[in-house]
Each structure stands twice: as C-alpha cells, then as structure tokens.
Design an enzyme around this catalytic site. Sequence first.
Site, PDB file in Angstrom:
ATOM      1  N   SER A   8       0.968  -1.225  -0.105  1.00  0.00           N
ATOM      2  CA  SER A   8      -0.007  -0.028  -0.029  1.00  0.00           C
ATOM      3  C   SER A   8       0.855   1.231   0.149  1.00  0.00           C
ATOM      4  CB  SER A   8      -0.937  -0.063   1.465  1.00  0.00           C
ATOM      5  OG  SER A   8      -1.566   1.416   1.454  1.00  0.00           O
ATOM      6  N   HIS A  31      -1.343  -1.266  -4.312  1.00  0.00           N
ATOM      7  CA  HIS A  31      -2.193  -0.786  -3.395  1.00  0.00           C
ATOM      8  C   HIS A  31      -2.568   0.385  -3.164  1.00  0.00           C
ATOM      9  CE1 HIS A  31      -6.003  -1.977  -1.295  1.00  0.00           C
ATOM     10  NE2 HIS A  31      -5.746  -1.136  -0.339  1.00  0.00           N
ATOM     11  N   ASP A  33      -4.891   3.620  -1.757  1.00  0.00           N
ATOM     12  CA  ASP A  33      -5.969   3.882  -0.827  1.00  0.00           C
ATOM     13  C   ASP A  33      -6.336   5.180  -1.249  1.00  0.00           C
ATOM     14  OD1 ASP A  33      -5.982   1.768   1.046  1.00  0.00           O
ATOM     15  OD2 ASP A  33      -4.032   2.086   1.499  1.00  0.00           O
ATOM     16  N   MET A  35      -9.088   8.037  -0.185  1.00  0.00           N
ATOM     17  CA  MET A  35     -10.056   8.356   0.725  1.00  0.00           C
ATOM     18  C   MET A  35     -10.693   9.755   0.627  1.00  0.00           C
ATOM     19  SD  MET A  35      -7.720   7.097   3.915  1.00  0.00           S
ATOM     20  CE  MET A  35      -6.802   5.500   3.893  1.00  0.00           C
ATOM     21  N   MET A  66     -12.159   4.327  -0.409  1.00  0.00           N
ATOM     22  CA  MET A  66     -12.834   4.625   0.997  1.00  0.00           C
ATOM     23  C   MET A  66     -13.589   6.075   0.916  1.00  0.00           C
ATOM     24  SD  MET A  66      -9.846   3.095   3.353  1.00  0.00           S
ATOM     25  CE  MET A  66      -8.822   2.972   2.071  1.00  0.00           C
ATOM     26  N   MET A 135     -11.408  -5.858   5.647  1.00  0.00           N
ATOM     27  CA  MET A 135     -10.671  -5.028   6.607  1.00  0.00           C
ATOM     28  C   MET A 135     -10.374  -5.562   7.867  1.00  0.00           C
ATOM     29  SD  MET A 135      -9.861  -2.333   4.582  1.00  0.00           S
ATOM     30  CE  MET A 135      -9.224  -1.340   6.041  1.00  0.00           C
ATOM     31  N   ASP A 173      -6.759  -6.315   4.376  1.00  0.00           N
ATOM     32  CA  ASP A 173      -6.040  -4.984   4.465  1.00  0.00           C
ATOM     33  C   ASP A 173      -6.057  -4.665   6.065  1.00  0.00           C
ATOM     34  OD1 ASP A 173      -5.140  -2.440   4.299  1.00  0.00           O
ATOM     35  OD2 ASP A 173      -6.515  -1.660   2.839  1.00  0.00           O
TER      36      ASP A 173
END
Length: 221
Positions: A8, A31, A33, A35, A66, A135, A173
């Site tokens: 990540s 990965h 993320d 947000m 997310m 998660m 994750d």
Amino acid sequence: MGIQIAPSILTADFAHLADEAAAVSNADWLHVDVMDNHFVPNLTLGMPIVESLAKATDLPLDCHLMIEDPDRWAPGYVEAGAASVTFHIEACRAPIRTAREIRSKGARAAMALRPATPIEPYEDLLPELDMILIMTVEPGFGGQKFLDICLPKIRRTRQLLDKHGLDLWIEIDGGVSADTIERCAEAGADVFVAGSAVYAADDPNVMVDNLRTLAEQSTGR
C-alpha cells in the site's frame, strides 16, 4: 491462484510515488487507498494521481475506494488505469450495477467490508464480484494493529466461496506483517495488503518476498 502481495502506497513517500512503486517491483499489485475525508476521516489520493501512477509503473493498480458515493466514482478509476476497483458495501447504494460497470470497463470488481460488517447478508452478491476485501483494521489510517477478531470472518467467507464453487480472491487489508500474515493465509486469504511492514523495511522488495514466502509456507500454496 497463488498468494499475492499488494504493498500500500498509503505509507510511502507521496513526493516520490514513482520511485516508491519501483521499490516494490517484486509485488503482484500496487494498492492505492483513495479516501475522501467523508466515508473515513482522512484525505489521500484521487483519480489524477491514479492516472499518473498507471503511467509510471508496470504493476497493476488495486484501487480501494474509501469514499462516499462509489457508484458514481468507481467506473472513473478504471478509466484512470486501475486494474481492480474495490467499493465499500457500507457506502454503495447499487452494488450489482456498480460491480457490473467496473467489470464491463475491463477491471476486477471487489467489495470491501469494515471489521464489524458481516459477509453473510451479501452471499447472493458474490457471483457479481472478483474479490472480497476484508478490513482487518478500521479503514482510514495506516499503521494500525491487526484485529484478530476478523479471522473468523475470513474463514466464513472462504466457506461461502467454496459452498458456491466461486473462484473469488479474498484480500486482507490492515496490520498485515510477518507476525500476522500466516494466520490470515491459514484462514483462507489470498491477497495481502501491506503498507508499513513493506515501506518501513530496509529493502521493501525483500520484505515483499518474505511475506509471500511466509503465506505460501503456511498454506502449502
């Protein structure tokens, strides 16, 4: 399908993302993320960064959204270069339509579950997906401690997939490290997102290989 490691970039140096991607060239995925500071209390990368990363690395991008309203935004991440797009079921209003649209654009569609969200209510949705992301920390921040309470859910998810004969991946994750990856692999996980464990290592590529070996040895895969 064998074990896959997806570092990540949440814990990478955002000022040198191309170099950070190159530092984990032994990985299977990168990965990302995403947000929005609404679904989770943090603000990170968006679509323009994903588009730039897709041009800067040969690793396929695994985008974890997310965000609120993923039904609206998820297809755009495929167009930006993502090879896999994950939406949170807690934020998605039309998961079947969204999964089908992601797939129709050529990417893998995945559904993410927060630690307290059970898998069982979504059993009928599984054939529409390519991966389930469980998660193992509360989404929003890297560097959190792995939640052992999620291990039974990994096992139940694997049992559901086996029950229906589905060839979906199970991705984990949160808090994945050399100390936790074996337990997750034994429970049935295939794909492992690791941020701090990889990017805090002296040699991220060596850590990627070490994590893969630990998972493979614990399952015989």
